[in-house]
Design a protein around this motif. Structure first.
Motif, PDB file in Angstrom:
ATOM      1  N   LYS A   1     -99.374  46.618  19.134  1.00  0.00           N
ATOM      2  CA  LYS A   1    -100.426  46.182  19.908  1.00  0.00           C
ATOM      3  C   LYS A   1    -100.653  45.537  21.003  1.00  0.00           C
ATOM      4  O   LYS A   1    -100.151  44.176  20.897  1.00  0.00           O
ATOM      5  CB  LYS A   1    -101.417  45.923  18.718  1.00  0.00           C
ATOM      6  N   GLY A   2    -100.958  45.828  22.206  1.00  0.00           N
ATOM      7  CA  GLY A   2    -100.920  44.910  23.274  1.00  0.00           C
ATOM      8  C   GLY A   2     -99.549  45.465  24.370  1.00  0.00           C
ATOM      9  O   GLY A   2     -99.200  44.265  25.010  1.00  0.00           O
ATOM     10  N   ILE A   3     -99.439  46.578  24.499  1.00  0.00           N
ATOM     11  CA  ILE A   3     -98.488  47.188  25.486  1.00  0.00           C
ATOM     12  C   ILE A   3     -99.080  47.259  26.831  1.00  0.00           C
ATOM     13  O   ILE A   3    -100.229  47.861  26.950  1.00  0.00           O
ATOM     14  CB  ILE A   3     -97.616  48.424  24.908  1.00  0.00           C
ATOM     15  N   ALA A   4     -98.387  46.648  27.814  1.00  0.00           N
ATOM     16  CA  ALA A   4     -99.409  46.748  29.229  1.00  0.00           C
ATOM     17  C   ALA A   4     -98.480  47.545  30.233  1.00  0.00           C
ATOM     18  O   ALA A   4     -99.064  47.416  31.403  1.00  0.00           O
ATOM     19  CB  ALA A   4     -99.701  45.362  29.486  1.00  0.00           C
ATOM     20  N   THR A   5     -97.286  47.964  30.096  1.00  0.00           N
ATOM     21  CA  THR A   5     -96.701  48.716  31.274  1.00  0.00           C
ATOM     22  C   THR A   5     -95.939  49.952  30.461  1.00  0.00           C
ATOM     23  O   THR A   5     -95.580  49.971  29.533  1.00  0.00           O
ATOM     24  CB  THR A   5     -95.646  47.909  31.578  1.00  0.00           C
ATOM     25  N   TRP A   6     -95.536  50.743  31.416  1.00  0.00           N
ATOM     26  CA  TRP A   6     -94.742  51.999  31.073  1.00  0.00           C
ATOM     27  C   TRP A   6     -93.194  51.509  30.635  1.00  0.00           C
ATOM     28  O   TRP A   6     -92.860  52.303  29.697  1.00  0.00           O
ATOM     29  CB  TRP A   6     -94.549  53.068  31.952  1.00  0.00           C
TER      30      TRP A   6
END
Ligand code: 173
Length: 466
Positions: free
Chosen positions: A307-312
């Motif tokens: 929970k909390g991924i912000a990029t590919w």
């Protein structure tokens, strides 16, 4: 007592402030009821309190508390509440200022907080017409669990600050209306109290902050699995809590009085004005890294979602790590300010996963949270490829203002909006939602003016200087 004060995650000042007094009102919302048995060594359990010896504090309501009591009694009937924003407006007036500051604060300049809302405004619909939309079905399956709608109630900490029944308002309403609640590691009620409040067969997810003491984390996770939790959402975007300055300023204001605490603390290193969250979050392990994921996979069979991924780039690493999904998110605008909205990250992630032959992927789900208040927001995220979305504050404010009934009303509003929006989009089932039903070309453009012309008006704590 003195040792305890020095080690208290919320700082020693608060311990000294309440020394010898009944601190129940301050203590309760911030500490789950098992914290004494799980965290305080047995030898420090001094026994039951002799209430006759405790200094009784008879508190008169302050004029502001009195005003809020009257406002609470004069709340509009629920039938007047038209949308999830209405709950938020009421909560701002009804909640004690410290609670409102903690719940509503974004980090730094609160640009990410506002961006979550404005990102949805940059995606437009391309509705289809002349389709038979007589019967509409928006039931859904999330991580193998049936849900009446395509969202889950996301984890939020310290629910009792907003209502005496705190998170249980969510549990009871979710059970009644067949939606899934994610239990926060820092809920005001213990994990088991929340699970016990659930209806038989009710599906729950668990959010996890990883403790520096991995043995505690192992026990927490394995208890969750034993209690039938359907998925474990490990929060990965909070190695340190963001500066939620509204919350921090409230703490400063509360501590600045000429109380015993302030005097005793003179000359000592004081944990000054961290605010609710920063104090509690000192348990969170900032050394958590990709290598730890294997350990989690070794201690539980629950599906693991990061929970909390912000990029590919990190989404690809998550696929490679063999987890079952990720939540694309900027943590409700409360962590790294100016981290992009989950919705924008979603489009990027799907594009890059496709390029690598990793999407579509039946073993890997993409969730989005942040800023979701309308069924139209939910439909936009699903059209762009999300499996489901998380909604936090929309439900939080519904129970702050009206308890369990408020949550039920929020669910009814979303259900009505889902039906209406799906009809007008020209679909009768969620699997008919396709990317062609939205125009997301503007999503990556960050040129939309921010809603307030002067940012510091929003974050400034000194209104008399405005
Ligand atoms: O966003 C938050 O407030 C949050 O995630 C948190 C983290 C630690 C303690 C309390 C809340």
């Amino acid at each position: 007592m003195c040792n305890m004060a020095a080690e208290h995650p919320g700082g020693s000042k608060i311990i000294l402030k309440f020394a010898g007094k009944d601190a129940t009102k301050e203590y309760d919302p911030i500490h789950a009821s098992d914290i004494i048995t799980t965290h305080l060594p047995k030898e420090k359990h001094l026994g039951p309190v002799d209430t006759a010896s405790v200094e009784q504090v008879i508190e008169d309501q302050t004029p502001d508390e009195h005003r809020r009591t009257l406002l609470y009694a004069a709340r509009p009937p629920l039938s007047d509440i038209m949308n999830l924003y209405d709950f938020e407006v009421l909560s701002r007036e009804l909640l004690p200022p410290k609670t409102w500051a903690y719940y509503s604060s974004g980090s730094d300049d609160e640009i990410a907080l506002r961006e979550n809302h404005s990102a949805f405004q940059r995606v437009w619909f391309r509705p289809r017409v002349l389709r038979n939309v007589n019967k509409v079905d928006f039931s859904h399956t999330i991580m193998g669990c049936k849900s009446s709608m395509p969202f889950y109630i996301s984890a939020m900490a310290l629910g009792k600050l907003g209502h005496p029944d705190g998170e249980l308002c969510l549990t009871r309403a979710a059970g009644k209306h067949n939606v899934i609640q994610m239990i926060s590691t820092f809920a005001s009620f213990t994990f088991d109290e929340i699970v016990d409040a659930a209806a038989p067969g009710q599906k729950l997810f668990s959010q996890l902050y990883v403790n520096q003491d991995r043995e505690l984390t192992r026990r927490y996770v394995q208890n969750a699995e034993k209690r039938g939790i359907k998925a474990l959402f490990i929060t990965v975007d909070a190695p340190q809590l963001g500066r939620r300055e509204k919350d921090m300023r409230m703490k400063n204001a509360a501590d600045s009085g000429n109380d015993a605490g302030a005097k005793v603390q003179k000359g000592q290193k004081v944990d000054k004005g961290q605010g609710h969250t920063r104090a509690i979050s000192s348990f969170i392990d900032p050394s958590l890294n990709w290598d730890d994921i294997k350990w989690f996979q070794g201690i539980t069979k629950m599906p693991i979602i990061l929970k909390g991924i912000a990029t590919w780039e990190d989404a690809v690493l998550a696929v490679e790590a063999g987890v079952q999904g990720v939540v694309l998110s900027n943590h409700g605008g409360r962590q790294l300010d100016m981290a992009r909205s989950g919705l924008e990250i979603l489009v990027e992630v799907i594009g890059e996963l496709k390029k690598r032959g990793l999407w579509p992927n039946p073993n890997f789900q993409l969730f989005v949270d942040g800023g979701v208040r309308r069924a139209s927001d939910i439909l936009k995220a699903l059209a762009l490829g999300a499996s489901a979305v998380g909604i936090g504050k929309g439900f939080l404010y519904s129970y702050c203002a009206y308890g369990q009934e408020g949550v039920e009303h929020a669910l009814k509003i979303l259900s009505d909006e889902m039906e209406m929006n799906m009809r007008m989009l020209g679909i009768t089932r969620l699997d008919e939602l396709v990317p062609e039903m939205v125009d997301a070309r503007a999503l990556t453009m960050h040129t939309v003016p921010s809603p307030e012309h002067v940012l510091y008006n929003n974050t400034c704590a000194f209104p008399c200087y405005h």
